[in-house]
Design an enzyme around this catalytic site. Structure first.
Site, PDB file in Angstrom:
ATOM      1  N   GLY A   1     -17.393  16.799  23.864  1.00 23.78           N
ATOM      2  CA  GLY A   1     -18.289  17.227  22.936  1.00 23.78           C
ATOM      3  C   GLY A   1     -17.789  17.818  21.781  1.00 23.78           C
TER       4      GLY A   1
ATOM      5  N   THR B   1     -16.979  21.846  13.382  1.00 25.91           N
ATOM      6  CA  THR B   1     -17.189  21.730  14.846  1.00 25.91           C
ATOM      7  C   THR B   1     -16.748  23.084  15.618  1.00 25.91           C
ATOM      8  OG1 THR B   1     -15.193  20.561  14.220  1.00 25.91           O
ATOM      9  CG2 THR B   1     -16.874  18.888  14.955  1.00 25.91           C
TER      10      THR B   1
ATOM     11  N   GLN C   1     -18.746  24.974  18.387  1.00 29.87           N
ATOM     12  CA  GLN C   1     -18.080  25.438  19.833  1.00 29.87           C
ATOM     13  C   GLN C   1     -18.834  26.852  20.290  1.00 29.87           C
ATOM     14  OE1 GLN C   1     -15.919  24.118  22.312  1.00 29.87           O
ATOM     15  NE2 GLN C   1     -17.204  22.711  21.495  1.00 29.87           N
TER      16      GLN C   1
ATOM     17  N   LYS D   1      -5.452  28.232  17.577  1.00 31.28           N
ATOM     18  CA  LYS D   1      -5.549  28.597  18.967  1.00 31.28           C
ATOM     19  C   LYS D   1      -6.696  27.906  19.713  1.00 31.28           C
ATOM     20  CE  LYS D   1      -5.071  33.564  18.217  1.00 31.28           C
ATOM     21  NZ  LYS D   1      -4.869  34.752  18.327  1.00 31.28           N
ATOM     22  N   GLY D   2      -7.432  28.678  20.822  1.00 28.82           N
ATOM     23  CA  GLY D   2      -8.360  27.654  21.580  1.00 28.82           C
ATOM     24  C   GLY D   2      -9.669  28.504  21.240  1.00 28.82           C
TER      25      GLY D   2
ATOM     26  N   GLU E   1     -13.720  28.112  24.940  1.00 33.18           N
ATOM     27  CA  GLU E   1     -14.334  29.094  26.165  1.00 33.18           C
ATOM     28  C   GLU E   1     -14.511  30.541  25.674  1.00 33.18           C
ATOM     29  OE1 GLU E   1     -13.065  27.285  29.577  1.00 33.18           O
ATOM     30  OE2 GLU E   1     -11.110  26.370  28.908  1.00 33.18           O
TER      31      GLU E   1
HETATM   32 MO1  MOS Z   1     -13.228  24.068  30.777  1.00 36.69          MO
HETATM   33  S1  MOS Z   1     -13.752  25.162  32.153  1.00 36.69           S
HETATM   34  O1  MOS Z   1     -11.510  24.058  30.715  1.00 36.69           O
HETATM   35  O2  MOS Z   1     -13.972  22.409  30.658  1.00 36.69           O
END
Ligand code: MOS
Length: 741
Positions: free
Chosen positions: A468, A637, A641, A704-705, A708
């Site tokens: 997604g 996008t 997130q 980076k990420g 989450e």
């Molecule tokens: Mo995530 S918990 O790495 O989909």
């Protein structure tokens, strides 16, 4: 801003039209001649064994082709256990569908019915009867704790940095216990699979999976198949949040059924089954003990987390890690205990471990700020970690301070009255709260294939899936920026194990890993394009045999001499003039081992809540999330997130609560009428701010990420705002109105 040309801050989702027009295909939307349907019958007990089964009525029901149980399940090569595996402790044995008569949890599949229509399969599954030898299940974490049988081993070792339990000796101390229930992923798309066997040894699988490669390998291993004979396709995923990493028992059951009847088979879970067949975030009880000096310096933190897993599958996550790494605290003790329960297994769920841990840590930070009479942000700044307190390594980048400042400005934090219950809007009590999040950033290996075609189109291929976030969109944007090619001329193809293997989608690491390979492929293409100019008549009078990529500007599908932009040629013409069909490259990028650095993404959330003074009704009326996720690859996008994570955070703090009837070990609210998640009406306009500074170490694109970290710390921000509004410290989420009146 024209988003269709190179260099815009973002592009719209490249697959948006497919998604909204229904042409995007999900795992159970493939049709084949002779397609049959698989439906699972489930155990009605939570613990014990099946002593007898009666499948006659089901077998004789109209349209039924097969009924598979542990009594007639074909022997699978992957089910054979080595003597070592056979003698392993129960918790490490795992659960293999239809391999034996043991029941580990209520709702466990006990039979697969295959029929020529879905309705006939559902009916026949209702006719499957089992007789059980039942034992009393333990599904209550509190009861398990009393029994005292926590798991043992490395993940549960006490970790002490500095002096153990040093908080006790501090001038100012707090101790508090925070609890949270089981939460489920609840993706919109229900898990399902379509399997198409060719004979007994070759299969194509349409699966909802975040991890193409490991799905392929799990199937190879279980059925003893060669790699070239297992193709996994996962073109679109309607949300997963961690629930689609594993190859779950229902998928293996579908593969068993499809092979047995020799016809294409589709199996889709029910929403009911989604609650305990594809993992969940485990329940956790956490105690934080914290000590600080009067001037607001942390002296010690002790974080003790207790969580649960299934009896057949060990599951651990980094619940206490945030407490070790978020602040410059000299003495940190962490303890982690996990108890096995007679439930299905938990798994990763958005911000696994960190989301749970930050709920406790960031609530405690607020309690300590109150005890110190300090502003919560000021308290955090006084304990700002300039290097990683755990590893002592330098950060690859850290702009949390900037995030604090940007977020605080946006919500006008300085006008917040710290006195609980002091702000009102009519009958509503108003409160503001904050909470921070940390999530590890990494870069794994990835492979990407690229073809630059003679019409100037760039085709990129990688065996990655997209649950997604918009991976194809971000990669298109990145390739567009690096190679100087309009996004509309780029096709990013994915979701097929036949493509060069990409990273799994998860751990907030896809953009980092895949982006590195895409970046490198584009840089290599520039070199190849420059080489084409060796004998090109436009360039050769001045720079015969010498034109290098750095002499050129790559822009909008053209390259030109930096010193004279009138010397210009399109990529398409350069390929044609060189007499080539296309330029083709396979690029592999390696994992970044990060020997000298640690990398994290950071988020800081600011929320405004309104609590109705008479009814306790609670609303999050503003949410500002400021995020340091390195350089943002695609603004639109990336923002989505964080918005999605905040929606998850609102759900977590106010609504989500898995309820088990401990008498039977059975789910009570395994449906969306009773298990509540935030809907549009529960979510205010979410304001997302990115610091947007590149990380110079982790990967070439500086990202980076992001997937989450946007959820980590959010629930604490809400709980802290509730305290500010009401003076009530609710240490048990979800914070429902009954807890406020
Ligand atoms: Mo995530 S918990 O790495 O989909």
């Amino acid at each position: 801003m024209d988003k269709t040309i190179s260099g815009s801050p973002f592009i719209d989702r490249v697959d948006g039209v497919q998604k909204v027009t229904g042409t995007a295909k999900y795992a159970t939307e493939y049709d084949f001649p002779g397609l049959v349907y698989g439906v699972l019958a489930n155990s009605t007990i939570a613990k014990g064994s099946i002593s007898a089964m009666d499948t006659k009525a089901a077998e004789n029901a109209p349209g039924v082709l097969a009924v598979i149980t542990h009594l007639n399940c074909p022997e699978l090569s992957g089910y054979k256990r080595t003597p070592e595996q056979a003698s392993a402790p129960e918790i490490r044995k795992g659960y293999r569908v239809f391999s034996d008569n043991i029941v580990h949890f209520s709702g466990q599949p006990i039979a697969l019915v295959v029929a020529d229509s879905y309705e006939r399969a559902v009916y026949a599954a209702s006719l499957v009867k089992a007789t059980y030898s039942e034992e009393k299940p333990i599904t209550d974490l509190g009861e398990a704790i009393k029994s005292g049988k926590a798991l043992e081993g490395n993940p549960y070792r006490e970790n002490v940095r500095g002096e153990a339990d040093a908080w006790k000796n501090a001038e100012v101390k707090i101790e508090a216990t925070y609890s949270m229930p089981i939460e489920v992923h609840s993706p919109m798309e229900i898990h399902g699979i379509t399997v198409v066997w060719e004979g007994q040894d070759k299969v194509t699988v349409y699966e909802k999976t975040q991890a193409l490669r490991s799905t392929q390998q799990n199937i190879m291993r279980t059925f003893g198949l060669k790699e070239e004979n297992v193709r996994v396709i996962s073109q679109f995923i309607g949300g997963a949040f961690g629930s689609a990493f594993n190859t779950w028992p229902h998928s293996i059951a579908a593969l068993i059924g499809g092979r047995k009847v020799g016809r294409p088979l589709k199996l889709m879970l029910t929403r009911n089954q989604m609650f305990n067949m594809v993992g969940y975030r485990p329940q956790a009880i956490q105690k934080i003990s914290m000590g600080a000096s009067r001037d607001g310096k942390l002296i010690g933190i002790t974080h003790e987390a207790t969580a649960m897993t299934a009896t057949y599958q060990e599951f651990t996550e980094g619940i206490v890690n945030g407490s070790r790494g978020l602040y410059a605290c000299p003495n940190v003790t962490t303890r982690y205990k996990v108890y096995p329960l007679d439930l299905s297994q938990p798994t990763w769920m958005r911000g696994p471990g960190e989301t749970t841990g930050a709920y406790a840590l960031e609530s405690a930070m607020d309690e300590m700020a109150v005890a110190l009479n300090l502003d919560p942000i000021e308290f955090r700044l006084r304990n700002y970690a300039e290097t990683d307190p755990e590893s002592k390594k330098a950060y690859s980048s850290k702009f949390l301070k900037e995030a604090y400042q940007l977020g605080a400005e946006k919500i006008n934090w300085k006008d917040r009255n710290p006195k609980p219950g002091s702000m009102r809007e009519g009958e509503w009590m108003i409160g503001y709260g904050t909470g921070s999040g940390i999530f590890g950033a990494s870069r794994g290996a990835a492979k990407v294939g690229a073809k630059l075609l003679p019409d100037g189109t760039l085709v990129l291929q990688s065996g990655v899936t997209d649950m997604g976030p918009g991976t194809a969109t971000a990669m298109t944007k990145l390739a567009s920026d690096v190679l100087g090619i309009p996004p509309g001329k780029i096709k990013f193809e994915m979701g097929d194990s036949n493509y060069p293997p990409g990273p799994a989608q998860g751990g907030s690491g896809t953009t980092s890993a895949l982006g590195t390979a895409v970046n490198n492929v584009c840089v290599n293409l520039k070199t190849k394009l420059a080489e084409l100019l060796k004998d090109n008549s436009i360039f050769h009078t001045e720079l015969v045999h010498t034109v290098k990529p750095e002499d050129l500007v790559f822009e909008n599908g053209n390259m030109m001499l930096a010193s004279d932009r009138s010397k210009k040629i399109s990529y398409a013409d350069a390929i044609k003039d060189a007499g080539l069909q296309q330029i083709e490259i396979l690029e592999s990028s390696e994992r970044n081992p990060m020997a000298n650095y640690t990398a994290f993404s950071y988020a800081v959330h600011f929320v405004k809540v309104m609590v109705h003074s008479a009814t306790g009704v609670l609303k999050v009326s503003r949410a500002v999330s400021a995020v340091d996720a390195g350089k943002i690859v695609n603004q639109e996008t990336a923002e989505s997130q964080v918005i999605g994570a905040v929606v998850g955070g609102i759900s977590m703090s106010l609504m989500e609560e898995g309820v088990i009837d401990h008498r039977y070990g059975r789910w009570v609210n395994n449906n969306f009428a009773d298990y509540h998640v935030a809907v549009n009406a529960d979510v205010p306009h979410v304001e997302v701010i990115f610091v947007n500074k590149p990380d110079p170490i982790l990967n070439p694109q500086g990202s980076k990420g992001i997937g989450e970290v946007g959820m980590v710390g959010f629930a604490a921000a809400v709980a802290n705002a509730v305290y500010n509004a009401t003076g009530k410290r609710i240490r048990e989420i979800p914070i429902t109105p009954d807890k406020l009146i």
